[in-house]
Design a protein around this motif. Structure first.
Motif, short mmCIF file in Angstrom:
data_model
loop_
_atom_site.label_atom_id
_atom_site.label_comp_id
_atom_site.label_asym_id
_atom_site.label_seq_id
_atom_site.Cartn_x
_atom_site.Cartn_y
_atom_site.Cartn_z
N LYS A 18 -6.85 2.84 -6.93
CA LYS A 18 -5.80 1.89 -6.52
C LYS A 18 -6.48 0.64 -5.98
CE LYS A 18 -2.44 5.49 -5.32
NZ LYS A 18 -1.48 5.16 -6.41
N THR A 20 -5.48 -1.66 -4.08
CA THR A 20 -5.22 -1.98 -2.68
C THR A 20 -6.07 -1.14 -1.73
OG1 THR A 20 -3.38 -0.40 -2.52
CG2 THR A 20 -2.84 -2.68 -3.15
N GLU A 21 -6.69 -0.09 -2.25
CA GLU A 21 -7.44 0.83 -1.40
C GLU A 21 -8.96 0.65 -1.52
OE1 GLU A 21 -4.18 4.51 -1.47
OE2 GLU A 21 -6.13 4.74 -2.45
N ASP A 38 -4.44 1.91 -11.19
CA ASP A 38 -3.01 1.92 -10.91
C ASP A 38 -2.48 0.50 -10.69
OD1 ASP A 38 -3.03 4.64 -11.10
OD2 ASP A 38 -2.90 5.02 -8.95
N TYR A 39 -1.19 0.33 -10.92
CA TYR A 39 -0.53 -0.95 -10.69
C TYR A 39 0.16 -0.92 -9.34
CZ TYR A 39 2.54 -4.99 -11.42
OH TYR A 39 3.20 -6.21 -11.30
N GLU A 40 -0.14 -1.93 -8.50
CA GLU A 40 0.47 -2.01 -7.18
C GLU A 40 0.99 -3.42 -6.90
OE1 GLU A 40 -1.76 0.92 -4.28
OE2 GLU A 40 -3.23 -0.28 -5.38
N GLY A 41 1.47 -4.07 -7.96
CA GLY A 41 1.98 -5.43 -7.84
C GLY A 41 1.00 -6.41 -8.46
N HIS A 44 -2.20 -7.74 -6.84
CA HIS A 44 -3.37 -6.86 -6.71
C HIS A 44 -4.00 -6.53 -8.07
CE1 HIS A 44 -2.39 -6.36 -2.52
NE2 HIS A 44 -1.19 -5.92 -2.82
N ASN A 95 7.32 1.35 -11.27
CA ASN A 95 7.87 1.81 -10.00
C ASN A 95 8.76 0.71 -9.42
OD1 ASN A 95 8.21 2.41 -7.19
ND2 ASN A 95 6.45 3.78 -7.32
N TYR A 98 7.67 -2.03 -6.96
CA TYR A 98 6.87 -3.18 -7.37
C TYR A 98 7.61 -4.11 -8.32
CZ TYR A 98 3.22 -0.09 -5.56
OH TYR A 98 2.47 0.75 -4.77
N TYR A 190 2.91 11.69 0.36
CA TYR A 190 3.12 11.70 -1.09
C TYR A 190 4.07 12.84 -1.50
CZ TYR A 190 2.03 12.41 -6.05
OH TYR A 190 2.13 12.59 -7.41
#
Length: 262
Positions: A18, A20-21, A38-41, A44, A95, A98, A190
């Motif tokens: 991810k 963002t992490e 992964d997609y987080e917006g 990012h 999701n 987002y 989660y």
């Protein structure tokens, strides 16, 4: 540090990261051959240089929501231009967290079909995220990309029994420890979002290491159902069971971060 020996012991085929992490370029030092981002917006989304550096050394998959501006094959597809042609895509509905209200209202099926039709021939075979669109994903083709759940092994066996011979990748949050507190800190939030788990939890229950009683029992049981948990050797047994049931690729997401994936 995540090591090649660790991955060999677990049997995991690919790693999901991810942005963002962590810096997703860390995948270059993890001893893996395949990484899924992964997609987080869109803010990012890794830049083209980062994706190029990864794709020069690894098989790379980038999650792209077909309803989102920038990845809409029937509208704004401008972000696709940032993706090197040899980077594979994980085509998902997206999701809702987002997506804007307008994006959430867009039809998935025609956009998924258009994205597959425009898929670059130099890229690895597309993965199609099945969460929430299982029938559409199966009809669309591509590598089916499932979230690990209670019924995953049974469903894989059923698919193979009726003659489905396509590839199936399974995404599984992974925690390489048997320590209950660490498991709850990494996975409690989660698994608590799963509908069946949410119904079973007492109102207002903590979902991290502070969970007690019934809540703690429910969460730990759910971690076993919806994630790969335990020592590297016990995770290997779980991964082997998924392969035997029909999964062609098991993608582990290090839920405690890559540095804790020992």
């Amino acid at each position: 540090m995540l090591t090649e020996r660790t991955l060999s012991t677990t049997g995991i085929d690919a790693i999901a990261l991810k942005p963002t992490e962590c810096d997703v370029r860390a995948a270059l030092d993890l001893g893996v051959e395949t990484v899924a981002i992964d997609y987080e917006g869109r803010e990012h989304l890794p830049d083209a240089a980062t994706l190029r550096a990864l794709a020069d050394n690894l098989t790379v998959y980038l999650t792209t929501p077909v309803r989102a501006d920038g990845f809409d094959a029937l509208g704004d597809g401008s972000l696709v231009e940032r993706v090197p042609p040899d980077v594979g895509r994980v085509l998902v509905a997206g999701n809702a967290a987002y997506l804007t209200e307008a994006e959430r209202a867009r039809a998935v099926a025609p956009r998924l079909r258009a994205a597959l039709a425009d898929y670059h021939e130099d890229a690895p075979a597309p993965w199609v995220g099945t969460e929430g669109i299982e029938r559409l994903a199966l009809a669309a083709g591509g590598v089916q990309y499932d979230l690990l759940g209670r019924a995953t092994e049974r469903e894989l066996r059923a698919l193979r029994a009726v003659g489905f011979d396509g590839e199936v990748a399974v995404y599984a949050p992974t925690v390489l420890t048997a320590d209950e507190d660490a498991i709850l800190d990494a996975l409690g939030g989660y698994v608590s979002r799963r509908r069946a788990v949410r119904r079973a939890l007492p109102d207002g229950a903590a979902t991290d290491r502070t969970a007690t009683g019934r809540a703690r029992e429910v969460l730990l049981a759910a971690a076993d159902d919806f994630a790969l948990v335990g020592t590297a050797e016990s995770v290997r047994e779980q991964v082997d069971a998924l392969h035997e049931a029909g999964a062609t690729t098991v993608v582990g997401y290090p839920a405690r971060g890559p540095a804790a994936f020992r």
